[in-house]
Design an enzyme around this catalytic site. Structure first.
Site, short mmCIF file in Angstrom:
data_model
loop_
_atom_site.label_atom_id
_atom_site.label_comp_id
_atom_site.label_asym_id
_atom_site.label_seq_id
_atom_site.Cartn_x
_atom_site.Cartn_y
_atom_site.Cartn_z
N ASP A 1 0.88 -1.17 0.00
CA ASP A 1 0.00 0.00 0.00
C ASP A 1 0.92 1.22 0.00
O ASP A 1 2.03 1.16 0.52
CB ASP A 1 -0.85 0.07 1.27
CG ASP A 1 -1.55 -1.25 1.60
OD1 ASP A 1 -2.01 -1.91 0.66
OD2 ASP A 1 -1.63 -1.58 2.80
N ASP B 1 -1.36 -2.72 -4.30
CA ASP B 1 -2.45 -3.10 -3.39
C ASP B 1 -3.22 -1.84 -3.01
O ASP B 1 -3.71 -1.15 -3.89
CB ASP B 1 -1.92 -3.90 -2.19
CG ASP B 1 -3.06 -4.59 -1.45
OD1 ASP B 1 -3.98 -5.08 -2.11
OD2 ASP B 1 -3.05 -4.61 -0.21
N ASP C 1 -4.56 1.63 3.53
CA ASP C 1 -5.25 0.51 4.16
C ASP C 1 -5.09 0.60 5.67
O ASP C 1 -3.99 0.86 6.19
CB ASP C 1 -4.71 -0.83 3.65
CG ASP C 1 -5.24 -1.17 2.25
OD1 ASP C 1 -5.98 -0.35 1.68
OD2 ASP C 1 -4.90 -2.26 1.75
N ARG D 1 -13.39 0.01 -3.03
CA ARG D 1 -12.97 0.24 -1.63
C ARG D 1 -12.86 1.73 -1.33
O ARG D 1 -11.79 2.23 -1.00
CB ARG D 1 -11.65 -0.46 -1.32
CG ARG D 1 -11.67 -1.94 -1.65
CD ARG D 1 -10.38 -2.63 -1.24
NE ARG D 1 -10.47 -4.08 -1.49
CZ ARG D 1 -9.47 -4.94 -1.29
NH1 ARG D 1 -8.31 -4.50 -0.85
NH2 ARG D 1 -9.63 -6.21 -1.54
CA CA Z 1 -3.06 -3.71 1.84
#
Ligand code: CA
Ligand code: CA
Length: 454
Positions: A227, A266, A270, A322
């Site tokens: 991330d 990714d 997060d 997301r």
């Molecule tokens: Ca992640």
């Protein structure tokens, strides 16, 4: 060709007091923090401004002594300022203010020389051999890759992780100076308390060694490790006025291997593993797929009553999914602007996961007419979310008031219908909620790096 820019620790700038004069060597990428930047370094999260204001609030490194104020221009200088050793910097809780100047690339050696994917690759790894070994026609689709080539991929990934993941300790403020950028890095805010990240431009935390996961989805998927920022098991984190994106390395340029896009990214931000009390304000998230995951497992354990996050006044533009996806947390999502006009890459905005409690108020969506209203919410095992005041616009048409939850319910199976009461009402807010109609103009003007006037 990149010039060597490593400087000794002695060249770091210590500032006597918040507005002292600063001198740095006249090298590429240096910049003198403006008076405004020095003021911003000493700022703390305002009272009541979202979940990060709960309890002791979020002050970051604002109380730093003069010798704990730094300007950093490359990875080595950043790690030195964070405490000197990336393996132990997460335990350095000395208050510190770090200004990022120029571009910091994580994929460099200790002499700031570029490292490529080939530099990280284990001698026994090659992508061609990996693709041949785990081709569904050879390996099938029922089990994850294992064996010598998967082991070699994991060793290669560990080599990159040692450079890409950069750990931040408690009581830290990191501020981007004008025009600065952090690329190829996974900034790790892991098991710490009290961190402020502002005015930073995070780009392209690309994983050279994506893992083939045949069991992910009906056709398998490539999954990556990094991330741009990971908040893991940490508390009191304020993420404000930053840019998050894939930079020039966008997903549409990636090859297709084993029939699926070779995904090197990714998340952007997060928030997982019982992280708690996070405020995400005035950021721009753009040109990326999996944007913000809050909670990474359905297991009823450490995440219960945690993962409380406030997401306000952010712009989400050209992102896939997301926005956020939530498990467990009470998450306040208000006054955000969503520019979701690419029906080919868009999947969903609000992911309602197990035990999640999203409270969404006065958010504005600009959508492609080809994205149905029922596609903005997705039920990942949740039961309800509160939604108030959403407006949706197509092109230059007049915005219309819509319940995206009801649109989802109307377009999906009955057994996945969501209720409309998340069971809580946010108390921690910065001030009055903006009328939704002004979100489309006000929020993009104020969101992202470069908007703080430093
Ligand atoms: Ca992640
Ligand atoms: Ca339904």
């Amino acid at each position: 060709m990149r010039k060597r820019t490593l400087v000794a620790i002695g060249a770091f700038v210590a500032m006597a007091g918040a507005v002292a004069a600063v001198t740095v060597p006249a090298q590429a990428g240096t910049a003198k923090p403006s008076k405004k930047a020095l003021e911003i370094g000493r700022q703390v999260l305002a009272a009541n401004d979202g979940w990060a204001a709960e309890g002791t609030g979020t002050t970051g490194g604002s109380a730093a002594d003069a010798d704990q104020v730094f300007v950093v221009r490359n990875r080595a200088e950043l790690i030195a300022a964070l405490g000197g050793d990336n393996a132990t910097n997460a335990t350095n809780s000395t208050p510190k203010i770090i200004y990022v100047s120029g571009t910091i690339d994580a994929n460099v050696d200790d002499n700031n020389q570029p490292l490529t994917c080939a530099d990280y690759a284990d001698p026994e790894y090659s992508l061609d051999a990996y693709l041949a070994a785990y081709d569904p026609a050879v390996w099938g689709m029922d089990t994850k890759p294992s064996g010598p080539l998967e082991d070699a991929r994991v060793r290669s990934a560990k080599n990159q992780t040692a450079r890409a993941m950069v750990y931040v300790g408690s009581n830290t403020t990191i501020i981007g100076l004008r025009g600065s950028k952090i690329t190829g890095m996974n900034l790790m805010v892991s098991k710490v308390d009290n961190v402020i990240l502002r005015n930073l431009a995070f780009e392209d935390a690309n994983d050279c060694f994506a893992a083939w996961t045949p069991t992910d989805g009906s056709a398998g998927n490539w999954n990556s490790l990094y991330d741009t920022v990971s908040v893991i098991g940490s508390t009191h984190v304020w993420v404000d006025h930053n840019n998050f994106s894939d930079g020039n390395n966008t997903d549409d340029q990636q090859p297709v291997y084993l029939g699926r896009p070779y995904q090197g990214h990714d998340g952007l931000l997060d928030i997982t593993k019982a992280a708690d009390l996070v405020t995400v304000s005035h950021n721009r998230f753009f040109d990326h797929d999996k944007t913000m995951l809050i909670g990474s497992t359905n297991t009823v354990g450490a995440d219960v009553d945690k993962l409380r996050v406030t997401i306000r006044n952010n712009e989400f533009s050209g992102v896939g999914q997301r926005l956020p996806r939530v498990r467990f947390g009470k998450v306040d999502v208000y006054n955000n602007f969503y520019r979701l006009t690419d029906e080919d890459t868009f999947e969903y905005a609000w992911g309602v996961g197990v035990y999640s409690a999203i409270y969404a108020e006065n958010n504005f969506f600009l959508r492609s007419a080809d994205i149905p209203l029922g596609d903005f919410v997705y039920n990942w095992g949740g039961t309800a979310m509160t939604e108030i005041g959403t407006l949706v616009r197509v092109g230059t048409q007049k915005p219309v008031a819509v319940s995206l939850v009801e649109a989802f319910n109307a377009s999906s199976d009955t057994d996945t219908d969501l209720g409309t009461d998340a069971g809580w009402v946010p108390a921690l807010r910065a001030g009055p909620v903006l009328p939704t109609a002004v979100v489309q103009t006000t929020v993009p003007k104020q969101a992202g790096a470069g908007k703080l006037g430093l």
